[in-house]
Design an enzyme around this catalytic site. Structure first.
Site, PDB file in Angstrom:
ATOM      1  N   GLY A  25       0.723  -1.165  -0.020  1.00 23.39           N
ATOM      2  CA  GLY A  25       0.004   0.005   0.093  1.00 23.39           C
ATOM      3  C   GLY A  25       0.834   1.272   0.104  1.00 23.39           C
ATOM      4  O   GLY A  25       0.393   2.366   0.470  1.00 23.39           O
ATOM      5  N   SER A  26       2.034   1.179  -0.603  1.00 22.55           N
ATOM      6  CA  SER A  26       2.719   2.390  -0.575  1.00 22.55           C
ATOM      7  C   SER A  26       2.204   3.641  -1.645  1.00 22.55           C
ATOM      8  O   SER A  26       2.125   4.550  -1.468  1.00 22.55           O
ATOM      9  CB  SER A  26       4.254   2.297  -0.825  1.00 22.55           C
ATOM     10  OG  SER A  26       4.633   1.854  -2.213  1.00 22.55           O
ATOM     11  N   ASN A  27       1.434   3.040  -2.393  1.00 27.69           N
ATOM     12  CA  ASN A  27       0.846   3.892  -3.624  1.00 27.69           C
ATOM     13  C   ASN A  27      -0.641   4.564  -2.607  1.00 27.69           C
ATOM     14  O   ASN A  27      -0.711   5.495  -2.917  1.00 27.69           O
ATOM     15  CB  ASN A  27       0.586   3.298  -4.976  1.00 27.69           C
ATOM     16  CG  ASN A  27       1.563   3.155  -5.873  1.00 27.69           C
ATOM     17  OD1 ASN A  27       2.059   4.344  -6.487  1.00 27.69           O
ATOM     18  ND2 ASN A  27       2.205   2.197  -6.056  1.00 27.69           N
ATOM     19  N   MET A 103      -3.868  -7.147  -7.056  1.00 25.98           N
ATOM     20  CA  MET A 103      -3.194  -8.326  -7.427  1.00 25.98           C
ATOM     21  C   MET A 103      -4.179  -9.364  -8.096  1.00 25.98           C
ATOM     22  O   MET A 103      -3.949 -10.498  -8.287  1.00 25.98           O
ATOM     23  CB  MET A 103      -2.061  -8.815  -6.846  1.00 25.98           C
ATOM     24  CG  MET A 103      -1.109  -8.050  -6.395  1.00 25.98           C
ATOM     25  SD  MET A 103      -0.001  -7.340  -7.775  1.00 25.98           S
ATOM     26  CE  MET A 103       0.827  -8.799  -8.312  1.00 25.98           C
ATOM     27  N   ASN A 120      -5.501   2.174 -13.078  1.00 26.30           N
ATOM     28  CA  ASN A 120      -4.418   1.332 -12.619  1.00 26.30           C
ATOM     29  C   ASN A 120      -3.232   1.934 -12.648  1.00 26.30           C
ATOM     30  O   ASN A 120      -2.855   2.662 -13.484  1.00 26.30           O
ATOM     31  CB  ASN A 120      -4.501  -0.104 -13.459  1.00 26.30           C
ATOM     32  CG  ASN A 120      -3.576  -1.095 -12.814  1.00 26.30           C
ATOM     33  OD1 ASN A 120      -3.423  -1.217 -11.600  1.00 26.30           O
ATOM     34  ND2 ASN A 120      -2.908  -1.743 -13.633  1.00 26.30           N
ATOM     35  N   HIS A 122       0.785   0.621 -13.252  1.00 29.64           N
ATOM     36  CA  HIS A 122       1.714  -0.481 -13.708  1.00 29.64           C
ATOM     37  C   HIS A 122       2.982  -0.088 -13.777  1.00 29.64           C
ATOM     38  O   HIS A 122       3.402   1.017 -14.415  1.00 29.64           O
ATOM     39  CB  HIS A 122       1.141  -0.750 -15.256  1.00 29.64           C
ATOM     40  CG  HIS A 122       1.910  -2.006 -15.697  1.00 29.64           C
ATOM     41  ND1 HIS A 122       1.422  -3.416 -15.220  1.00 29.64           N
ATOM     42  CD2 HIS A 122       2.896  -2.256 -16.592  1.00 29.64           C
ATOM     43  CE1 HIS A 122       2.395  -4.195 -15.864  1.00 29.64           C
ATOM     44  NE2 HIS A 122       3.229  -3.502 -16.781  1.00 29.64           N
ATOM     45  N   THR A 185       9.349   5.372  -6.599  1.00 29.23           N
ATOM     46  CA  THR A 185       9.339   6.843  -6.216  1.00 29.23           C
ATOM     47  C   THR A 185       8.734   7.425  -7.235  1.00 29.23           C
ATOM     48  O   THR A 185       8.068   8.729  -6.998  1.00 29.23           O
ATOM     49  CB  THR A 185      10.750   7.583  -6.165  1.00 29.23           C
ATOM     50  OG1 THR A 185      11.576   7.443  -7.135  1.00 29.23           O
ATOM     51  CG2 THR A 185      11.726   6.854  -4.749  1.00 29.23           C
TER      52      THR A 185
END
Ligand code: GRF
Length: 206
Positions: A25-27, A103, A120, A122, A185
């Site tokens: 869950g970093s995004n 996923m 999404n 990617h 990043t």
């Protein structure tokens, strides 16, 4: 009104987001951080995970965001799994579904009702390297750059219209992990930027 109720009530001018995750869950965190900025044109109304132990659920709870777990393992068919997600999305004022490390490959059961309103991220410069192991494949191909893509979700996997891309160099000695970290990043910059782009379009249409 409690925090959770407030999140279900759309603020004027803000897109209501559902963020679908499966893990770290970093995004999601980058979107949570963006939503804290006053003029950011969106708010997260729901975080939904298909895995009960996704760390992203902890991030959501720490920020008083409503969470739901819908495990694909609890359903006999993909259609049943996706129908359950659809009915949960209907409970929260959602304008845009953001897949962020979710996923599972989605079918038209879920995509069709949300087409044009589901995006999404990617980790490659699409149309290169659809699917998995994108960083290893970019290195093995001898590419000099890689990056990430935010795109609309259509039934063709990683094929929908591109909203934006960010590129990074591939450096001598890069491993899949070092390249993944460099791309990540940029992912964290790209997702909030893509949401802003969509919000602008949304407002110019309404
Ligand atoms: C990201 O690299 C994203 O591009 C890919 O899965 C990863 C998810 O990372 N689809 P996180 O869960 O957002 O940290």
């Amino acid at each position: 009104m409690g925090n959770l109720e407030q999140q279900k009530t759309p603020k004027p001018g803000k897109l209501g987001l559902a963020v679908l995750i499966s893990g770290r869950g970093s995004n999601l965190q980058s979107i949570i951080d963006a939503c804290r900025i006053d003029n950011f044109p969106a708010q997260i109304n729901l975080v939904l995970s298909n895995t009960p132990d996704a760390y992203g659920l902890v991030r959501a709870k720490e920020n008083d965001i409503s969470t739901r777990i819908v495990s694909h393992k609890d359903f006999e068919t993909k259609a049943d799994f996706e129908t359950e997600i659809l009915s949960i999305l209907d409970e929260f004022n959602i304008d845009l579904v953001c897949l962020a490390g979710f996923m599972r490959i989605l079918s038209p059961t879920l995509i069709t009702p949300w087409e044009g309103r589901i995006i999404n991220i990617h980790p490659s410069l699409l149309p290169k390297y659809k699917g998995l192991h994108t960083h290893q494949r970019a290195i093995e191909a001898g590419d000099t750059e890689s990056g990430c893509t935010i795109h609309y979700v259509t039934p063709g996997v990683d094929e929908g219209e591109i909203i934006l891309q960010k590129s990074v160099p591939i450096i001598d000695g890069d491993t899949a992990d070092s390249l993944a970290a460099r791309v990540l990043t940029q992912e964290h910059i790209a997702y909030p930027e893509a949401i802003r782009i969509i919000a602008q379009k949304h407002h110019s249409l309404s």
